[in-house]
Scaffold this active site. Structure first.
Site, short mmCIF file in Angstrom:
data_model
loop_
_atom_site.label_atom_id
_atom_site.label_comp_id
_atom_site.label_asym_id
_atom_site.label_seq_id
_atom_site.Cartn_x
_atom_site.Cartn_y
_atom_site.Cartn_z
N CYS A 158 -10.97 19.74 15.35
CA CYS A 158 -9.79 20.36 14.74
C CYS A 158 -8.62 20.29 15.72
O CYS A 158 -8.69 20.81 16.82
CB CYS A 158 -10.11 21.82 14.41
SG CYS A 158 -8.77 22.72 13.62
N GLU B 150 -16.72 18.02 7.67
CA GLU B 150 -17.07 19.41 8.05
C GLU B 150 -16.20 19.84 9.21
O GLU B 150 -15.83 19.02 10.06
CB GLU B 150 -18.55 19.46 8.43
CG GLU B 150 -19.07 20.83 8.84
CD GLU B 150 -19.08 21.06 10.35
OE1 GLU B 150 -19.50 22.15 10.79
OE2 GLU B 150 -18.65 20.14 11.10
N ARG C 186 -23.28 31.42 10.13
CA ARG C 186 -22.47 30.27 10.54
C ARG C 186 -21.63 29.82 9.36
O ARG C 186 -22.11 29.13 8.44
CB ARG C 186 -23.38 29.13 11.02
CG ARG C 186 -22.63 27.98 11.67
CD ARG C 186 -23.59 26.89 12.11
NE ARG C 186 -22.94 25.90 12.95
CZ ARG C 186 -22.79 25.98 14.27
NH1 ARG C 186 -23.28 27.02 14.92
NH2 ARG C 186 -22.19 25.03 14.97
N ARG D 116 -18.68 27.56 7.83
CA ARG D 116 -17.97 26.31 8.08
C ARG D 116 -17.27 25.87 6.81
O ARG D 116 -17.70 26.17 5.70
CB ARG D 116 -18.94 25.20 8.53
CG ARG D 116 -19.52 25.41 9.94
CD ARG D 116 -18.43 25.30 10.98
NE ARG D 116 -18.91 25.36 12.35
CZ ARG D 116 -19.01 26.47 13.07
NH1 ARG D 116 -18.68 27.63 12.52
NH2 ARG D 116 -19.42 26.44 14.32
#
Length: 334
Positions: free
Chosen positions: A83, A121, A165, A167
């Site tokens: 990112c 992802e 988690r 995502r």
């Protein structure tokens, strides 16, 4: 991993490439549906070594140095790309705005090869990164390249994995593919806990200090061969030192906290858990299980690298469920 043998929707005959491949989470998911990997790229030599040991493919290096025409033709492009903020300054030029970022390399490969499907992802906050500008540029870029874009935030703990988690997943179908029926998978909501992934003789660090504070007791701390109420979330029961990051202690009848590649504190990367009345980190094999990796997966021999790799990886179960829904669309079109 989930068992995909019984699914009627596979990716048999398709080819995929694996960018920013890490140790191969996407590879496991796509190959479980009979798709063939024809190219992988990963700049970290330790991760590339693990990838090679497990799949017999040594990934090419830095994707920024690989020409798009040198990459084989493929049907599906997979990428857990880093990112980065895009310096757009309101220009909204899509593809051009991604220059200088690693997403630009995804985009130039897409522009050249025009695969049927993109499967991406990123971290949950990607959608809000740089006040939402990053996601806007990615969405516009993919749309301008001729794709219908779908995205959703999914939590691994809703898909048979006891790890909290979250995502963001992005799936994009080429415009000539009828994809209006695509949807992200519904949660399977299995009742699972850290208890379910524990090793009987783990190679994990035991924490022995005089500043351990267990301030919450849950009935039946003996763990093995004991019936527990499962808590479908992480349950903090204590702390070490001041209880900062990596210093919180959790109960294994709950979910694990998010595995991290770089977290600090005495419980860095895995968190701390009270197991059989001992305070310890999770083992590398337990981390592998928390990411859906199979028991025969060959883990890096160095603990430090293995912890980092699983912290950086993707949850295989979630990818498999999404890939099955991708296969439904592809099969319906075929």
């Amino acid at each position: 991993m989930i068992n995909t043998d019984s699914t009627t929707h596979t990716l048999h005959g398709s080819k995929f490439i694996d960018l920013f491949a890490g140790i191969g989470g996407f590879h496991l998911a796509l190959s479980s549906l009979h798709s063939k990997c024809v190219f992988a790229s990963e700049w970290d030599k330790h991760a590339a070594e693990v990838y090679s040991n497990n799949f017999g493919i040594y990934p090419s290096g830095d994707i920024t140095e690989i020409e798009e025409q040198d990459i084989p033709n493929h049907d599906i492009l997979c990428a857990g790309f880093p990112c980065q903020a895009f310096s757009i300054s309101g220009k909204q030029k899509g593809f051009e705005d991604t220059r200088g970022t690693l997403f630009f390399d995804v985009a130039r490969i897409v522009k050249h090869h025009n695969p049927k499907v993109l499967f991406l992802e990123n971290v949950k906050n990607f959608a809000k990164h740089d006040n939402g500008n990053t996601f806007k540029v990615v969405h516009k870029t993919l749309t301008d390249l001729g794709y219908n874009v779908y995205h959703s935030i999914l939590n691994s703990n809703k898909f048979g994995i006891p790890q909290n988690r979250e995502r963001i997943y992005i799936v994009a179908f080429r415009n000539d593919i009828e994809s209006s029926s695509f949807h992200f998978p519904n949660p399977t909501n299995e009742e699972v806990a850290v208890l379910d992934i524990l090793e009987s003789s783990p190679d994990a660090k035991i924490i022995e200090r005089n500043d351990i504070d267990i301030y919450k007791r849950i009935n039946g701390n003996g763990l093995f061969n004991t019936n527990f109420q499962y808590f479908n979330r992480p349950i903090q029961i204590g702390k070490v030192n001041k209880g900062g990051q990596g210093e919180r202690i959790y109960h294994p009848a709950g979910h694990a906290i998010t595995l991290s590649a770089y977290g600090g504190g005495i419980g860095s990367k895995t968190g701390l858990y009270q197991i059989e009345n001992k305070i310890r980190k999770l083992s590398t094999r337990e981390c592998a299980r928390l990411q859906g990796f199979p028991e025969n997966f060959k883990i890096h021999k160095t603990q430090t690298q293995a912890y980092k790799q699983f912290g950086n990886s993707v949850t295989v179960n979630v990818l498999q469920y999404i890939a099955i829904n991708i296969a439904k669309v592809i099969n319906n079109n075929d």
